[in-house]
Design a protein around this motif. Structure first.
Motif, PDB file in Angstrom:
ATOM      1  N   THR A 118       0.812  -1.217  -0.056  1.00  0.00           N
ATOM      2  CA  THR A 118       0.025  -0.105  -0.052  1.00  0.00           C
ATOM      3  C   THR A 118       0.997   1.385   0.090  1.00  0.00           C
ATOM      4  OG1 THR A 118      -1.803  -1.242   1.269  1.00  0.00           O
ATOM      5  CG2 THR A 118      -1.934   1.120   1.180  1.00  0.00           C
ATOM      6  N   LEU A 119       0.872   2.059  -1.058  1.00  0.00           N
ATOM      7  CA  LEU A 119       1.613   3.191  -1.253  1.00  0.00           C
ATOM      8  C   LEU A 119       1.018   4.551  -1.552  1.00  0.00           C
ATOM      9  CD1 LEU A 119       4.105   1.511  -3.813  1.00  0.00           C
ATOM     10  CD2 LEU A 119       4.528   1.905  -1.471  1.00  0.00           C
ATOM     11  N   PRO A 120       1.679   5.705  -1.075  1.00  0.00           N
ATOM     12  CA  PRO A 120       0.846   6.802  -0.978  1.00  0.00           C
ATOM     13  C   PRO A 120       1.201   7.465  -2.521  1.00  0.00           C
ATOM     14  CG  PRO A 120       2.955   7.156   0.109  1.00  0.00           C
ATOM     15  CD  PRO A 120       2.783   5.695  -0.170  1.00  0.00           C
ATOM     16  N   CYS A 121       0.171   8.057  -2.997  1.00  0.00           N
ATOM     17  CA  CYS A 121       0.092   8.923  -4.280  1.00  0.00           C
ATOM     18  C   CYS A 121      -0.403  10.237  -4.170  1.00  0.00           C
ATOM     19  CB  CYS A 121      -0.623   7.932  -5.255  1.00  0.00           C
ATOM     20  SG  CYS A 121      -0.589   8.692  -6.940  1.00  0.00           S
ATOM     21  N   GLU A 122       0.394  11.280  -4.384  1.00  0.00           N
ATOM     22  CA  GLU A 122      -0.215  12.573  -4.207  1.00  0.00           C
ATOM     23  C   GLU A 122      -1.091  12.820  -5.599  1.00  0.00           C
ATOM     24  OE1 GLU A 122       2.079  16.567  -4.875  1.00  0.00           O
ATOM     25  OE2 GLU A 122       2.137  15.991  -2.699  1.00  0.00           O
ATOM     26  N   GLU A 123      -2.264  13.254  -5.456  1.00  0.00           N
ATOM     27  CA  GLU A 123      -3.257  13.342  -6.548  1.00  0.00           C
ATOM     28  C   GLU A 123      -3.893  14.738  -6.568  1.00  0.00           C
ATOM     29  OE1 GLU A 123      -6.012  10.231  -6.271  1.00  0.00           O
ATOM     30  OE2 GLU A 123      -4.675   8.557  -6.669  1.00  0.00           O
ATOM     31  N   ARG A 124      -4.282  15.422  -7.464  1.00  0.00           N
ATOM     32  CA  ARG A 124      -4.845  16.692  -7.699  1.00  0.00           C
ATOM     33  C   ARG A 124      -6.268  16.617  -7.046  1.00  0.00           C
ATOM     34  NH1 ARG A 124      -4.896  19.258 -13.477  1.00  0.00           N
ATOM     35  NH2 ARG A 124      -6.478  20.505 -12.289  1.00  0.00           N
ATOM     36  N   GLN A 125      -6.378  17.779  -6.394  1.00  0.00           N
ATOM     37  CA  GLN A 125      -8.030  17.852  -5.882  1.00  0.00           C
ATOM     38  C   GLN A 125      -8.593  19.164  -6.186  1.00  0.00           C
ATOM     39  OE1 GLN A 125      -8.292  17.372  -1.710  1.00  0.00           O
ATOM     40  NE2 GLN A 125     -10.625  16.776  -1.753  1.00  0.00           N
ATOM     41  N   GLY A 126      -9.713  19.286  -6.970  1.00  0.00           N
ATOM     42  CA  GLY A 126     -10.026  20.389  -7.349  1.00  0.00           C
ATOM     43  C   GLY A 126      -9.144  21.373  -8.407  1.00  0.00           C
ATOM     44  N   LEU A 127      -8.949  22.538  -8.217  1.00  0.00           N
ATOM     45  CA  LEU A 127      -8.271  23.193  -9.623  1.00  0.00           C
ATOM     46  C   LEU A 127      -6.828  23.159  -9.054  1.00  0.00           C
ATOM     47  CD1 LEU A 127     -10.728  25.939 -10.487  1.00  0.00           C
ATOM     48  CD2 LEU A 127     -10.029  23.966 -11.677  1.00  0.00           C
ATOM     49  N   THR A 128      -6.671  23.725  -7.644  1.00  0.00           N
ATOM     50  CA  THR A 128      -5.143  23.994  -7.056  1.00  0.00           C
ATOM     51  C   THR A 128      -4.670  23.044  -6.002  1.00  0.00           C
ATOM     52  OG1 THR A 128      -5.957  25.612  -5.708  1.00  0.00           O
ATOM     53  CG2 THR A 128      -5.205  26.094  -7.834  1.00  0.00           C
ATOM     54  N   GLY A 129      -5.908  22.510  -5.538  1.00  0.00           N
ATOM     55  CA  GLY A 129      -5.575  21.517  -4.183  1.00  0.00           C
ATOM     56  C   GLY A 129      -4.655  20.238  -4.675  1.00  0.00           C
ATOM     57  N   LYS A 130      -4.288  19.607  -3.536  1.00  0.00           N
ATOM     58  CA  LYS A 130      -3.462  18.222  -3.623  1.00  0.00           C
ATOM     59  C   LYS A 130      -3.752  17.203  -2.599  1.00  0.00           C
ATOM     60  CE  LYS A 130       0.552  19.701  -6.333  1.00  0.00           C
ATOM     61  NZ  LYS A 130       2.149  19.902  -6.122  1.00  0.00           N
ATOM     62  N   THR A 131      -3.957  15.918  -2.704  1.00  0.00           N
ATOM     63  CA  THR A 131      -4.256  15.250  -1.683  1.00  0.00           C
ATOM     64  C   THR A 131      -3.488  13.850  -1.691  1.00  0.00           C
ATOM     65  OG1 THR A 131      -6.109  14.307  -0.384  1.00  0.00           O
ATOM     66  CG2 THR A 131      -6.236  14.233  -2.812  1.00  0.00           C
ATOM     67  N   VAL A 132      -3.100  13.039  -0.606  1.00  0.00           N
ATOM     68  CA  VAL A 132      -2.724  12.008  -0.721  1.00  0.00           C
ATOM     69  C   VAL A 132      -3.728  10.974  -0.461  1.00  0.00           C
ATOM     70  CG1 VAL A 132      -0.896  10.784   0.291  1.00  0.00           C
ATOM     71  CG2 VAL A 132      -0.386  13.132   0.100  1.00  0.00           C
ATOM     72  N   ASN A 133      -3.478   9.948  -1.554  1.00  0.00           N
ATOM     73  CA  ASN A 133      -4.430   8.908  -1.539  1.00  0.00           C
ATOM     74  C   ASN A 133      -3.506   7.758  -1.450  1.00  0.00           C
ATOM     75  OD1 ASN A 133      -6.781  10.027  -1.614  1.00  0.00           O
ATOM     76  ND2 ASN A 133      -6.964  10.374  -3.649  1.00  0.00           N
ATOM     77  N   TYR A 134      -3.942   6.499  -0.731  1.00  0.00           N
ATOM     78  CA  TYR A 134      -3.097   5.222  -0.745  1.00  0.00           C
ATOM     79  C   TYR A 134      -3.737   4.077  -1.608  1.00  0.00           C
ATOM     80  CZ  TYR A 134      -0.864   7.428   3.063  1.00  0.00           C
ATOM     81  OH  TYR A 134      -0.025   8.422   4.012  1.00  0.00           O
ATOM     82  N   HIS A 135      -2.912   3.588  -2.282  1.00  0.00           N
ATOM     83  CA  HIS A 135      -3.066   2.719  -3.343  1.00  0.00           C
ATOM     84  C   HIS A 135      -2.763   1.101  -2.993  1.00  0.00           C
ATOM     85  CE1 HIS A 135      -5.476   5.429  -5.565  1.00  0.00           C
ATOM     86  NE2 HIS A 135      -4.482   6.182  -5.679  1.00  0.00           N
ATOM     87  N   SER A 136      -3.548   0.243  -3.007  1.00  0.00           N
ATOM     88  CA  SER A 136      -2.724  -1.075  -2.939  1.00  0.00           C
ATOM     89  C   SER A 136      -2.258  -1.910  -4.248  1.00  0.00           C
ATOM     90  CB  SER A 136      -4.011  -2.188  -2.569  1.00  0.00           C
ATOM     91  OG  SER A 136      -4.514  -1.880  -1.219  1.00  0.00           O
ATOM     92  N   LEU A 137      -1.112  -2.102  -4.358  1.00  0.00           N
ATOM     93  CA  LEU A 137      -0.521  -2.448  -5.617  1.00  0.00           C
ATOM     94  C   LEU A 137       0.024  -3.951  -5.410  1.00  0.00           C
ATOM     95  CD1 LEU A 137       1.596   0.640  -6.049  1.00  0.00           C
ATOM     96  CD2 LEU A 137      -0.408   0.115  -7.197  1.00  0.00           C
ATOM     97  N   LEU A 138       0.037  -4.591  -6.305  1.00  0.00           N
ATOM     98  CA  LEU A 138       0.466  -6.456  -6.644  1.00  0.00           C
ATOM     99  C   LEU A 138       1.944  -6.367  -7.229  1.00  0.00           C
ATOM    100  CD1 LEU A 138      -2.865  -8.057  -7.375  1.00  0.00           C
ATOM    101  CD2 LEU A 138      -1.990  -7.420  -5.073  1.00  0.00           C
TER     102      LEU A 138
END
Length: 150
Positions: free
Chosen positions: A51-71
């Protein structure tokens, strides 16, 4: 020493229904089994899930960190089998048995898809040209009416 190549794919997020499979956890396990078996037929060996973090865009200028499960999967590089064979020969050991290569055939529908896509592209190009001609005709008529009124 063996060398490997690695493949990392996202873990399934939804379960896969099958006969006799009931409940969300079992459906998810079925989906995961399908992915792992598909990769195994291509020669990939399962290593682990991360499970790794990934920085993603949120809205026009915001950023958020989501965690994704990878095999994570791995398979030996083609050169490593040649190296192992040479090592076996130097050590005087019998040659390794070669594993049969699994060939995954592309579905026949892929060719149909290409032909259909070509027809769609041609139709779109023709409709774009026709639309362009319509716009040009309208502009000519507007300019002509402006010249006549002036």
């Amino acid at each position: 020493m063996s060398q490997f190549e690695y493949s990392v794919i996202p873990s399934p997020r939804k379960g896969k229904s099958a006969k006799g499979v009931k409940g969300t956890p079992m459906k998810l396990a079925n989906a995961l089994s399908s992915v792992m078996n598909d990769m195994a037929t291509e020669g990939w060996e399962y290593v682990r899930a991360d499970t790794l973090p990934c920085e993603e865009r949120q809205g026009l200028t915001g950023k958020t960190v989501n965690y994704h499960s990878l095999l994570v999967f791995r398979r030996p590089l083609a050169e490593s089998s040649a190296d192992e064979a040479a090592t076996q020969e130097v050590l005087g050991l019998p040659p390794l048995r070669e594993e049969p290569k699994l060939v995954r055939e592309e579905p026949e529908t892929y060719e149909l898809y290409e032909e259909e896509q070509e027809q769609i592209d041609t139709t779109e190009h023709q409709s774009e040209q026709e639309a362009g001609n319509d716009v040009a005709d309208r502009l000519r008529s507007v300019f002509a009416s402006q010249r006549n009124s002036a």
